[in-house]
Design a protein around this motif. Structure first.
Motif, PDB file in Angstrom:
ATOM      1  N   ILE A   1      -6.116   9.514   3.344  1.00  0.00           N
ATOM      2  CA  ILE A   1      -5.307   8.589   2.832  1.00  0.00           C
ATOM      3  C   ILE A   1      -5.552   7.506   2.281  1.00  0.00           C
ATOM      4  O   ILE A   1      -5.204   7.006   1.436  1.00  0.00           O
ATOM      5  CB  ILE A   1      -4.042   8.106   4.183  1.00  0.00           C
ATOM      6  CG1 ILE A   1      -3.532   9.493   4.860  1.00  0.00           C
ATOM      7  CG2 ILE A   1      -3.207   7.220   3.546  1.00  0.00           C
ATOM      8  CD1 ILE A   1      -2.584   9.110   5.938  1.00  0.00           C
ATOM      9  N   ILE A   2      -6.985   6.716   2.793  1.00  0.00           N
ATOM     10  CA  ILE A   2      -7.341   5.827   1.873  1.00  0.00           C
ATOM     11  C   ILE A   2      -8.785   6.359   2.156  1.00  0.00           C
ATOM     12  O   ILE A   2      -9.135   7.178   2.524  1.00  0.00           O
ATOM     13  CB  ILE A   2      -7.519   4.613   3.049  1.00  0.00           C
ATOM     14  CG1 ILE A   2      -8.196   4.839   4.431  1.00  0.00           C
ATOM     15  CG2 ILE A   2      -5.958   3.981   3.259  1.00  0.00           C
ATOM     16  CD1 ILE A   2      -8.666   3.650   5.398  1.00  0.00           C
TER      17      ILE A   2
ATOM     18  N   PHE B   1       0.954  -1.169   0.018  1.00  0.00           N
ATOM     19  CA  PHE B   1       0.134  -0.044   0.053  1.00  0.00           C
ATOM     20  C   PHE B   1       0.852   1.258  -0.026  1.00  0.00           C
ATOM     21  O   PHE B   1       0.495   2.115  -0.886  1.00  0.00           O
ATOM     22  CB  PHE B   1      -0.866  -0.030   1.153  1.00  0.00           C
ATOM     23  CG  PHE B   1      -1.814   1.250   1.167  1.00  0.00           C
ATOM     24  CD1 PHE B   1      -3.139   1.173   0.482  1.00  0.00           C
ATOM     25  CD2 PHE B   1      -1.791   2.205   2.017  1.00  0.00           C
ATOM     26  CE1 PHE B   1      -3.952   2.291   0.664  1.00  0.00           C
ATOM     27  CE2 PHE B   1      -2.317   3.481   2.118  1.00  0.00           C
ATOM     28  CZ  PHE B   1      -3.402   3.394   1.236  1.00  0.00           C
ATOM     29  N   VAL B   2       1.859   1.274   0.911  1.00  0.00           N
ATOM     30  CA  VAL B   2       2.726   2.337   0.810  1.00  0.00           C
ATOM     31  C   VAL B   2       3.462   2.732  -0.394  1.00  0.00           C
ATOM     32  O   VAL B   2       3.472   3.803  -0.865  1.00  0.00           O
ATOM     33  CB  VAL B   2       3.702   2.214   2.232  1.00  0.00           C
ATOM     34  CG1 VAL B   2       4.927   3.514   1.968  1.00  0.00           C
ATOM     35  CG2 VAL B   2       3.250   2.424   3.462  1.00  0.00           C
TER      36      VAL B   2
ATOM     37  N   ILE C   1       1.470   6.696  -6.620  1.00  0.00           N
ATOM     38  CA  ILE C   1       0.529   7.561  -7.111  1.00  0.00           C
ATOM     39  C   ILE C   1       0.546   8.880  -6.762  1.00  0.00           C
ATOM     40  O   ILE C   1       0.430   9.765  -7.637  1.00  0.00           O
ATOM     41  CB  ILE C   1      -0.866   6.960  -6.365  1.00  0.00           C
ATOM     42  CG1 ILE C   1      -1.279   5.446  -6.883  1.00  0.00           C
ATOM     43  CG2 ILE C   1      -2.138   8.007  -6.572  1.00  0.00           C
ATOM     44  CD1 ILE C   1      -2.140   4.786  -5.897  1.00  0.00           C
ATOM     45  N   ALA C   2       1.231   9.132  -5.413  1.00  0.00           N
ATOM     46  CA  ALA C   2       1.395  10.533  -5.299  1.00  0.00           C
ATOM     47  C   ALA C   2       2.365  11.191  -6.201  1.00  0.00           C
ATOM     48  O   ALA C   2       2.365  12.228  -6.363  1.00  0.00           O
ATOM     49  CB  ALA C   2       1.678  10.589  -3.892  1.00  0.00           C
TER      50      ALA C   2
ATOM     51  N   VAL D   1      -7.036  11.028  -3.253  1.00  0.00           N
ATOM     52  CA  VAL D   1      -7.617   9.781  -3.326  1.00  0.00           C
ATOM     53  C   VAL D   1      -8.605   9.679  -2.180  1.00  0.00           C
ATOM     54  O   VAL D   1      -8.970   8.433  -2.014  1.00  0.00           O
ATOM     55  CB  VAL D   1      -6.630   8.560  -3.326  1.00  0.00           C
ATOM     56  CG1 VAL D   1      -5.946   8.714  -4.836  1.00  0.00           C
ATOM     57  CG2 VAL D   1      -5.545   8.846  -2.238  1.00  0.00           C
TER      58      VAL D   1
ATOM     59  N   THR E   1      -6.452  14.518   0.039  1.00  0.00           N
ATOM     60  CA  THR E   1      -5.710  14.094  -0.832  1.00  0.00           C
ATOM     61  C   THR E   1      -6.520  13.989  -2.178  1.00  0.00           C
ATOM     62  O   THR E   1      -7.936  13.767  -1.919  1.00  0.00           O
ATOM     63  CB  THR E   1      -4.895  12.939  -0.601  1.00  0.00           C
ATOM     64  OG1 THR E   1      -5.621  11.812  -0.422  1.00  0.00           O
ATOM     65  CG2 THR E   1      -4.165  13.292   0.706  1.00  0.00           C
TER      66      THR E   1
ATOM     67  N   LYS F   1      -1.782   6.270 -12.108  1.00  0.00           N
ATOM     68  CA  LYS F   1      -2.273   5.844 -11.010  1.00  0.00           C
ATOM     69  C   LYS F   1      -2.915   4.408 -11.202  1.00  0.00           C
ATOM     70  O   LYS F   1      -3.111   3.561 -10.297  1.00  0.00           O
ATOM     71  CB  LYS F   1      -3.132   6.818 -10.289  1.00  0.00           C
ATOM     72  CG  LYS F   1      -4.549   7.377 -11.013  1.00  0.00           C
ATOM     73  CD  LYS F   1      -5.055   8.259 -10.163  1.00  0.00           C
ATOM     74  CE  LYS F   1      -6.651   8.445 -11.021  1.00  0.00           C
ATOM     75  NZ  LYS F   1      -6.123   9.485 -12.330  1.00  0.00           N
TER      76      LYS F   1
ATOM     77  N   ALA G   1      -2.216   1.314  -8.838  1.00  0.00           N
ATOM     78  CA  ALA G   1      -3.325   0.331  -8.034  1.00  0.00           C
ATOM     79  C   ALA G   1      -3.453  -0.920  -8.662  1.00  0.00           C
ATOM     80  O   ALA G   1      -3.476  -2.054  -7.822  1.00  0.00           O
ATOM     81  CB  ALA G   1      -4.719   1.137  -8.359  1.00  0.00           C
TER      82      ALA G   1
ATOM     83  N   TYR H   1       0.897   3.829  -3.096  1.00  0.00           N
ATOM     84  CA  TYR H   1       0.681   5.198  -2.603  1.00  0.00           C
ATOM     85  C   TYR H   1       1.888   6.338  -3.059  1.00  0.00           C
ATOM     86  O   TYR H   1       1.338   7.593  -3.740  1.00  0.00           O
ATOM     87  CB  TYR H   1       0.340   5.467  -1.304  1.00  0.00           C
ATOM     88  CG  TYR H   1      -0.548   6.487  -0.996  1.00  0.00           C
ATOM     89  CD1 TYR H   1      -1.961   6.721  -0.650  1.00  0.00           C
ATOM     90  CD2 TYR H   1       0.159   7.907  -0.535  1.00  0.00           C
ATOM     91  CE1 TYR H   1      -2.726   7.606  -0.506  1.00  0.00           C
ATOM     92  CE2 TYR H   1      -0.570   9.004   0.005  1.00  0.00           C
ATOM     93  CZ  TYR H   1      -2.001   8.928  -0.143  1.00  0.00           C
ATOM     94  OH  TYR H   1      -2.698  10.097   0.155  1.00  0.00           O
TER      95      TYR H   1
ATOM     96  N   LEU I   1      -7.527  -0.046  -5.926  1.00  0.00           N
ATOM     97  CA  LEU I   1      -7.347   0.524  -4.753  1.00  0.00           C
ATOM     98  C   LEU I   1      -8.272  -0.271  -3.833  1.00  0.00           C
ATOM     99  O   LEU I   1      -7.892  -0.357  -2.211  1.00  0.00           O
ATOM    100  CB  LEU I   1      -7.859   2.079  -4.673  1.00  0.00           C
ATOM    101  CG  LEU I   1      -7.715   2.855  -3.500  1.00  0.00           C
ATOM    102  CD1 LEU I   1      -6.440   2.862  -2.950  1.00  0.00           C
ATOM    103  CD2 LEU I   1      -8.474   4.351  -3.659  1.00  0.00           C
TER     104      LEU I   1
END
Length: 430
Positions: free
Chosen positions: A332-333, A10-11, A17-18, A379, A377, A24, A28, A14, A287
């Motif tokens: 964040i999620i 996930f990190v 994506i960021a 997302v 954010t 993205k 995902a 993420y 996601l």
């Protein structure tokens, strides 16, 4: 082992994506493939579980509304609305932004915010094209207002539906407790718009003069199709609002509406499928699977549990902590799985609080934190992702950080206003 894999995947996804190193959707889907391939989650978890799997209601709601918008676009109604809005605002970009922001916020209270931005974004792109101004600030402002306005009612934002179901709250409960603070938040948001998007309101006077001379009625290309679209949309929106009466999920309503409209309009697949944001839908699927891995391995539950343990049994501390943690984690999620995981903990906390007003305040802090935190954010909420997808297809991509820089400021402002509201209403004036 599985917990570590879920966190690392996930990190890393993420961060990709960021930083936008790769698309993205690719990040995902790659993350989802890793947790599936390594057995952190199985097909049952990813595709069939309500707690850890893809939220098919969200996917098919988006698909249905995208198809409806695709048919509706053929009527010219978006051009009509764009010209009407620009003329009513006398060509002023700031007044246009305020008008579209307020329309978006009010619509989001009675529709889900994803449906609202799907309808408003094409209008915005056309207005900005007519005036030759950058549409990105307008799109960002609209999605921020959508997440704020959607907090006002039970049906405006998906987390509210989850909270209402778990806490036994009604549509009227949300009107009484959430709408007042949302109105205050919208007033403040409207006031800060000139500062937040400073430098975005310069326009060529000749462009304004050209727009003011346009006749919006000439934009309508197919009146009969517009009537058909209007009837279908009326039925769809009625079913959305009457969800508690009809007991038909919004996703089913959207798909039925799309099917009926395609049938009665005689549209060809190339016409209505051209408006479907396939990349957005696949991004959501990936996601959901990655977040589902965090849910299955207990990561989200542990984080929420730590927040609950830190309250020490004090109701006011619990309310403020839930508000802050919900805003952060929902940014964040996606706020939907977060609220689904957090609501049982809030229920347990509320049962241990003797004062019913204080106990109910826990639910409102969860709703406000999750709804407003969705702006943190790019997302944080479904509407954010949808608008970024629309902007990319229109040739004006919005970067993760371009959105997040504005969204973080708005989140801080809205949470800073929500905190004293909760304290005053449920602890001082109760």
């Amino acid at each position: 082992m599985s917990t570590g894999i879920a966190i690392v995947v996930f990190v890393v996804a993420y961060l990709l994506i960021a930083t936008e190193r790769i698309p993205k959707m690719v990040a995902a889907l790659a993350g989802a493939a890793v947790v599936l391939g390594l057995g952190v989650v199985g097909s049952e978890d990813a595709f069939y579980s309500h707690e850890t799997g893809v939220d098919w209601d969200v996917i098919f709601l988006l698909l249905g509304m995208m198809i409806i918008v695709g048919v509706l676009r053929r009527t010219g109604v978006f051009e009509y609305t764009a010209i009407w809005a620009a003329k009513r605002a006398k060509g002023s970009p700031l007044r246009i932004m305020i008008l579209l922001v307020l329309i978006t916020a009010v619509a989001s209270a009675f529709l889900d915010n994803v449906t609202t931005v799907l309808l408003i974004a094409p209008v915005t792109l056309l207005v900005c094209d007519r005036l030759n101004i950058n549409p990105i600030p307008f799109l960002i402002a609209e999605v921020l207002s959508s997440n704020i306005g959607g907090a006002a009612t039970l049906i405006g934002d998906p987390p509210n539906i989850i909270i209402a179901s778990r806490a036994g709250l009604t549509f009227n409960d949300f009107l009484v407790h959430m709408t007042p603070i949302v109105v205050i938040e919208l007033i403040v948001f409207t006031v800060v718009l000139p500062w937040l998007f400073r430098g975005s309101f310069t326009v060529d006077p000749d462009r304004v003069a050209d727009v003011m001379e346009l006749n919006e009625r000439e934009a309508i290309q197919d009146t009969r199709l517009l009537i058909k679209c209007g009837l279908v949309l009326l039925a769809v929106f009625t079913a959305f609002v009457g969800h508690s009466v009809f007991h038909i999920e919004p996703s089913v309503v959207a798909l039925l509406g799309a099917g009926v409209l395609v049938l009665i309009s005689g549209s060809k697949p190339k016409d209505y499928l051209a408006s479907v944001e396939w990349e957005t839908l696949l991004f959501f699927a990936g996601l959901f699977i990655m977040v589902g891995a965090l849910v299955k391995t207990g990561v989200i539950g542990d984080l929420a549990g730590l927040a609950a343990d830190a309250t020490g049994g004090d109701a006011l501390t619990a309310v403020m902590l839930i508000l802050g943690v919900s805003a952060l984690l929902s940014g964040i999620i996606d706020n939907i799985p977060y609220v689904a995981t957090m609501s049982p903990i809030v229920l347990e906390l509320s049962n241990d609080i003797a004062n019913p007003v204080h106990a109910e305040a826990l639910w409102w802090s969860l709703a406000l934190g999750a709804d407003f935190g969705g702006n943190l954010t790019a997302v944080g909420a479904s509407a954010n992702v949808v608008v970024l997808g629309i902007a990319k297809r229109a040739g004006t991509p919005i970067s993760f950080w371009e959105f997040t820089k504005k969204g973080a400021i708005v989140t801080v402002i809205t949470i800073a206003i929500a905190a004293p509201y909760l304290w005053l209403r449920y602890f001082v004036l109760a």
